[in-house]
Design an enzyme around this catalytic site. Structure first.
Site, mmCIF file in Angstrom:
data_model
loop_
_atom_site.group_PDB
_atom_site.id
_atom_site.type_symbol
_atom_site.label_atom_id
_atom_site.label_comp_id
_atom_site.label_asym_id
_atom_site.label_seq_id
_atom_site.Cartn_x
_atom_site.Cartn_y
_atom_site.Cartn_z
ATOM 1 N N THR A 1 -6.988 2.416 10.341
ATOM 2 C CA THR A 1 -7.063 3.006 11.678
ATOM 3 C C THR A 1 -8.048 2.266 12.583
ATOM 4 O O THR A 1 -7.792 2.102 13.784
ATOM 5 C CB THR A 1 -7.449 4.493 11.577
ATOM 6 N N ASP B 1 0.825 -1.207 0.000
ATOM 7 C CA ASP B 1 0.000 0.000 0.000
ATOM 8 C C ASP B 1 0.862 1.261 0.000
ATOM 9 O O ASP B 1 1.890 1.330 0.676
ATOM 10 C CB ASP B 1 -0.884 -0.021 1.252
ATOM 11 N N HIS B 2 0.450 2.263 -0.765
ATOM 12 C CA HIS B 2 1.035 3.613 -0.718
ATOM 13 C C HIS B 2 2.551 3.660 -0.879
ATOM 14 O O HIS B 2 3.221 4.436 -0.193
ATOM 15 C CB HIS B 2 0.658 4.308 0.590
ATOM 16 N N ASP C 1 1.853 5.341 -5.231
ATOM 17 C CA ASP C 1 1.149 6.554 -4.813
ATOM 18 C C ASP C 1 1.906 7.774 -5.321
ATOM 19 O O ASP C 1 2.852 8.240 -4.693
ATOM 20 C CB ASP C 1 1.028 6.598 -3.290
ATOM 21 N N ASN D 1 -10.262 0.539 1.690
ATOM 22 C CA ASN D 1 -9.121 0.460 2.603
ATOM 23 C C ASN D 1 -9.520 0.837 4.028
ATOM 24 O O ASN D 1 -10.134 1.882 4.257
ATOM 25 C CB ASN D 1 -8.014 1.402 2.141
ATOM 26 N N HIS E 1 -9.753 5.078 -0.146
ATOM 27 C CA HIS E 1 -8.803 5.057 0.969
ATOM 28 C C HIS E 1 -9.390 5.833 2.151
ATOM 29 O O HIS E 1 -10.301 6.641 1.991
ATOM 30 C CB HIS E 1 -7.484 5.700 0.548
ATOM 31 N N GLY E 2 -8.852 5.567 3.344
ATOM 32 C CA GLY E 2 -9.280 6.312 4.522
ATOM 33 C C GLY E 2 -10.687 5.977 4.982
ATOM 34 O O GLY E 2 -11.381 6.834 5.538
#
Length: 275
Positions: free
Chosen positions: A228, A81-82, A103, A225, A203-204
């Site tokens: 957190t 990821d990223h 990314d 995604n 995302h997020g």
């Protein structure tokens, strides 16, 4: 079983479900993700990024996660990821990851296209899927990363210019949100999916309310995604374990408690995604 992102998402782009992509940092949250997916009989994407690779290198992650995927009874995609580095992405490809993300969201358009295209070229040698981002999803609590909503026409051009398999779009979320206070811009999301044929990625998503999760499943979003929410679940479980076992000084005696918290959180999120 180990699968690529492309073959996994192709089944869900036009369905009433979306595949959960969960960021993990140790074995103690990676295994609960797969166990939860098996409980729900759902496919899953297990992904690692900067936090995880800071403590264990990609080669070790590859061996661990590929083995876990191959032993699983459900389809599992192992995703980087990223990543902002072609060299790191090449290491992930060589380590057995079945999917990678470049990314370039903070870069000028042409540079983002050029590097994304190079990643696609390298990944194609081993049949590995590629995700890239256009627009930019910022991070909660910092202004170090620009926030820029994805433009439908630019997104369509980016997909055509790069040949990527999935595209991450910015439509209202933030990374690292600890409360479910974000709301998707569904009008913008609809405008993007009217222009783009490949699966969309959000995302997020830890910051999304439950209703947005459910509504999102009716769109062309196929990868969601979540990171957190798992960190918070593990933290709560670990604090609970330490409080209820103050005499224990061996982590393996209490590890099952935070692991169960993570597993239950993943089950909850998979349910919201239609599984």
């Amino acid at each position: 079983m180990l699968v690529t992102l492309k073959e996994l998402l192709a089944q869900y782009k036009d369905s009433d479900k979306a595949v959960g992509a969960f960021n993990v940092t140790t074995y103690c949250d990676a295994q609960p993700v797969i166990t939860a997916a098996e409980r729900k009989n759902a496919p899953v994407i297990v992904q690692v990024g900067g936090f995880a690779t800071r403590y264990m290198d990609l080669e070790l992650w590859g061996k661990l996660l590929v083995t876990m995927a191959e032993r699983s009874s459900v389809p599992v995609c192992i995703h980087l990821d990223h990543s902002k580095s072609v060299e790191e992405i090449q290491r992930a490809i060589d380590a057995g990851f079945s999917s990678v993300m470049f990314d370039g969201s903070q870069l000028p358009y042409e540079e983002n296209v050029s590097i994304s295209r190079e990643v696609v070229r390298r990944a194609a040698r081993k049949g590995i899927s590629v995700e890239a981002e256009i627009g930019s999803v910022a991070y909660s609590g910092t202004d170090a990363f620009k926030a820029e909503a994805s433009d439908p026409d630019t997104t369509a051009r980016f997909v055509a210019d790069t040949g990527i398999d999935a595209v991450a779009v910015a439509v209202g979320t933030l990374h690292r949100m600890e409360t479910q206070a974000a709301h998707l811009n569904f009008a913008l999301l609809q405008a993007i999916q009217n222009k783009v044929d490949i699966p969309l990625v959000i995302h997020g998503s830890s910051g999304l309310c439950d209703e947005d999760f459910r509504q999102m499943c009716a769109t062309h979003v196929a990868k969601v995604n979540i990171g957190t929410a798992l960190r918070l679940a593990f933290d709560t479980g670990l604090r609970t374990a330490l409080a209820s076992h103050p005499e224990s000084n061996v982590f393996t005696e209490i590890a099952h408690i935070p692991m169960q918290y993570v597993e239950d959180k993943v089950v909850e999120k998979l349910g919201l995604l239609g599984f």
